[in-house]
Write a protein that holds these residues in place. Structure first.
Motif, mmCIF file in Angstrom:
data_model
loop_
_atom_site.group_PDB
_atom_site.id
_atom_site.type_symbol
_atom_site.label_atom_id
_atom_site.label_comp_id
_atom_site.label_asym_id
_atom_site.label_seq_id
_atom_site.Cartn_x
_atom_site.Cartn_y
_atom_site.Cartn_z
ATOM 1 N N SER A 59 -73.981 34.461 -15.893
ATOM 2 C CA SER A 59 -75.048 33.511 -16.515
ATOM 3 C C SER A 59 -75.800 32.833 -15.630
ATOM 4 C CB SER A 59 -74.195 32.533 -17.242
ATOM 5 O OG SER A 59 -73.334 32.996 -18.383
ATOM 6 N N GLN A 60 -75.460 32.733 -14.314
ATOM 7 C CA GLN A 60 -76.564 32.338 -13.348
ATOM 8 C C GLN A 60 -77.338 33.323 -12.805
ATOM 9 O OE1 GLN A 60 -75.415 29.166 -13.528
ATOM 10 N NE2 GLN A 60 -73.437 29.986 -14.515
ATOM 11 N N GLU A 82 -80.652 36.148 -17.632
ATOM 12 C CA GLU A 82 -81.009 35.442 -18.601
ATOM 13 C C GLU A 82 -81.682 36.332 -19.809
ATOM 14 O OE1 GLU A 82 -83.438 31.546 -16.910
ATOM 15 O OE2 GLU A 82 -84.338 33.409 -16.324
ATOM 16 N N LYS A 95 -81.234 30.756 -24.602
ATOM 17 C CA LYS A 95 -79.843 30.226 -23.873
ATOM 18 C C LYS A 95 -79.385 29.152 -24.620
ATOM 19 C CE LYS A 95 -81.860 28.134 -20.027
ATOM 20 N NZ LYS A 95 -81.756 27.937 -18.313
ATOM 21 N N GLN A 138 -76.363 23.394 -22.528
ATOM 22 C CA GLN A 138 -74.827 23.073 -22.185
ATOM 23 C C GLN A 138 -74.359 21.619 -22.692
ATOM 24 O OE1 GLN A 138 -73.584 23.595 -18.067
ATOM 25 N NE2 GLN A 138 -75.674 22.691 -17.509
ATOM 26 N N GLY A 145 -85.522 30.572 -23.460
ATOM 27 C CA GLY A 145 -85.113 31.105 -22.276
ATOM 28 C C GLY A 145 -86.139 31.926 -21.760
ATOM 29 N N GLY A 199 -82.607 34.921 -13.394
ATOM 30 C CA GLY A 199 -81.992 33.857 -13.396
ATOM 31 C C GLY A 199 -82.176 32.915 -12.097
ATOM 32 N N TYR A 251 -69.452 26.715 -21.495
ATOM 33 C CA TYR A 251 -70.611 27.632 -21.141
ATOM 34 C C TYR A 251 -71.083 26.770 -19.853
ATOM 35 C CZ TYR A 251 -75.801 28.841 -20.857
ATOM 36 O OH TYR A 251 -76.850 28.965 -20.486
ATOM 37 N N ASP A 271 -74.435 26.641 -17.066
ATOM 38 C CA ASP A 271 -75.659 26.725 -16.622
ATOM 39 C C ASP A 271 -75.945 25.811 -15.406
ATOM 40 O OD1 ASP A 271 -78.406 26.936 -16.045
ATOM 41 O OD2 ASP A 271 -78.964 26.199 -18.231
ATOM 42 N N SER A 321 -78.586 25.634 -13.414
ATOM 43 C CA SER A 321 -79.863 25.668 -13.059
ATOM 44 C C SER A 321 -80.364 24.238 -12.556
ATOM 45 C CB SER A 321 -80.704 26.327 -14.029
ATOM 46 O OG SER A 321 -80.662 25.493 -15.165
#
Length: 582
Positions: free
Chosen positions: A69-70, A73, A77, A80, A88, A228, A569, A571, A573
């Motif tokens: 998930s990192q 994509e 998405k 979180q 996404g 990603g 989940y 994420d 980012s």
């Protein structure tokens, strides 16, 4: 000896890290920028289970999902914070009134990671044909494809035919997918489906370039080329993964800072939870999740006894996760008898397991496979109408006699397969269940402990008759749990892998209700149908639900924007690290 080995493994992992970066510099490089966030530093996390495969269509367990998930994509998405769907790779979309046609408009500034699979190793721009290519792969027969059954099968127009013809060698046409232009793609469904955006957020729908598969083939289980926020710089299977910041990532925050904030993420795979917690408290990890039963009250006792000086933060929430024991109904003649399966369910005191074995780390599975969720109930899921299994050893004994095996006489011993890793919880629960089945039914159960990759393979291949498993929702909907019992997920040839319906349960009435629910646009009616379908699973005792998980996450106090949620989940980012106080 076990602790020594675990500590030695951790030391070796630290050595691997040091080849890439000095671990003492992981947090020193963060600098404050616009909006009060900090840029730089490495986040350090651990997974107790090794990754099995990072190839999107092959992902079927949580460790691989967390890492992939990192790197990859999809068109959409999850947020979180609340698990709502957000854009996404698609910046926007339109959905037809009948919920059968979804049109997506792609971002124009998305590039694949720089990688040798491209000319001059420079990643190119994403186009709609990349999405089409990945969706065609998703709907092609492949020994590693575990995502087709739970994504496009029976949903997208032409997906089933495309899959059936995937070994023909002929040029195929995917009727349900149309590329309008480089930035627009249309997907047409078999029936209206309000849940389809959730499906597109699943790992099977992650996007990768054709060039990567042509160059790496099956090596894509570790050779990852996505779009990603991070790319994989170093990977040593079973030991560590080092991810670096994707400097060409398309996303910016509201203050104009380019994401991600972190320089990278360092993952280890130390299986011993006690070692993991110990290293977290020493400051060698920034985040861990799930606390070992043996340490649960030690950690929380500090808070309960008035000691408020914890140097880390604790987050918790009810998880969309169910731990259960599965029966192989297709190959084991004894588990094909409903009375035996029902007797096993009645002979288990779930409340005792929740209170004394896992010590509050989960809730007893009183309803069924779908964990109690207030949101689901408000939307129409009839938890109160479900009749699950209360502890009743007398009724269990009568059912065993009815099946022809009074007090377990004549029954062979059963092998309960559980996976190693994650602390002692799996073994502790298995020992209690083993004792209850022996005392209440006269049934002898032997334990077989195997590694996680072997466990997954044995379950899917039908080699395990009686097995431990935990299902974490792929998306926040009861369908994600009940799809485990959909008969069409069972292969016609029992020698083939069953990727989702592990117990190989088949029931025409369940399938009818399940399909009707999936195509019902009214959510309240849809959830009513799903709860009726679950009652059939309970009546047939298709498995043994044990407990619903509670998510517990420990984070160092300098970690920001890594919220806990019911699906766990992640994420990273927007995650960042503030400088530690001296």
């Amino acid at each position: 000896m076990r602790k020594l080995l675990a500590s030695t493994a951790f030391f070796l992992v630290l050595l691997l890290w040091s080849c890439s970066n000095d671990k003492n510099q992981d947090h020193k490089n963060s600098n404050e920028t616009k909006g009060g966030v900090y840029i730089g530093g490495f986040l350090r996390v651990n997974e107790v289970n090794n990754i099995k495969s990072l190839m999107p269509i092959a992902i079927n367990e949580v460790a691989s999902y967390h890492l992939a998930s990192q790197v990859y994509e999809g068109l959409v998405k999850y947020n979180q914070m609340d698990l709502s769907i957000m854009p996404g790779l698609a910046r926007s979309w339109e959905i037809s009134a009948d919920l059968m046609e979804y049109t997506f408009h792609l971002r124009s500034d998305v590039k694949f990671h720089n990688d040798p699979c491209f000319k001059d190793s420079l990643g190119r721009n994403l186009v709609a044909n990349d999405v089409k290519y990945c969706f065609e792969n998703l709907c092609s027969k492949n020994v590693n494809n575990s995502q087709y059954d739970v994504t496009f099968k029976d949903r997208v127009e032409g997906a089933n035919d495309f899959f059936a013809e995937s070994k023909s060698g002929k040029v195929r046409t995917f009727r349900g997918i149309t590329v309008i232009d480089d930035s627009t793609i249309k997907i047409r469904l078999v029936h209206g489906d309000a849940n389809f955006l959730n499906i597109l957020a699943m790992p099977g729908c992650y996007i990768y370039p054709r060039e990567a598969e042509q160059k790496y083939g099956n090596e894509m289980h570790t050779k990852c080329v996505g779009t990603g926020p991070f790319y994989i710089e170093t990977i040593k299977e079973g030991e560590a993964v080092v991810m670096k910041k994707n400097s060409n990532y398309w996303a910016y925050d509201k203050d104009g800072n380019r994401l991600p904030y972190l320089d990278g993420v360092k993952w280890t795979f130390v299986p011993d939870k006690k070692t993991e917690v110990m290293e977290f408290r020493r400051g060698n990890y920034d985040m861990i999740y799930r606390i070992p039963v043996e340490m649960f009250h030690d950690i929380f006792g500090e808070m309960q006894n008035g000691k408020r000086s914890l140097d880390f933060d604790i987050y918790s929430s009810p998880a969309l996760s169910t731990h259960y024991y599965g029966f192989n109904l297709q190959t084991n003649p004894f588990f094909s008898l409903k009375e035996i399966r029902q007797a096993f369910n009645l002979a288990i005191d779930r409340q005792k397991i929740a209170d004394y074995t896992i010590k509050g780390e989960g809730r007893s599975a009183d309803y069924g496979m779908v964990p109690y969720t207030e949101v689901f109930e408000k939307m129409g899921y009839d938890y109160k109408g479900l009749k699950g299994y209360k502890y009743n050893p007398d009724s269990a004994k009568k059912l065993m006699a009815l099946a022809g095996y009074p007090d377990g006489k004549g029954l062979p011993s059963f092998n309960l397969e559980i996976n190693s890793g994650g602390g002692d919880r799996n073994i502790l629960v298995a020992l209690v269940v083993q004792k209850m089945l022996k005392e209440n039914l006269g049934v002898n159960v032997n334990m077989n402990v195997v590694t996680w990759p072997e466990h997954i393979d044995n379950i899917q291949s039908g080699k395990s008759d009686f097995f431990r498993y935990a299902w974490i929702a792929d998306y926040p909907d009861p369908e994600s749990f009940l799809t485990l019992f959909y008969g069409k997920h069972v292969p016609a040839n029992y020698l083939e892998k069953s990727y989702v319906n592990f117990g190989r349960f088949k029931n025409k009435m369940f399938d009818s209700l399940f399909v009707s629910a999936r195509s019902e646009p009214d959510k309240a009616k849809r959830y009513k149908l799903f709860s009726k379908a679950e009652q059939i699973v309970l009546d047939e005792a298709a498995c043994m639900p044990l407990f619903y998980d509670e998510n517990f996450r420990l984070e160092q106090k300098n970690v920001r924007n890594l919220p806990e949620n019911p699906m766990n989940y992640i994420d990273m980012s927007t995650t960042y690290l503030i400088p530690k106080k001296k």
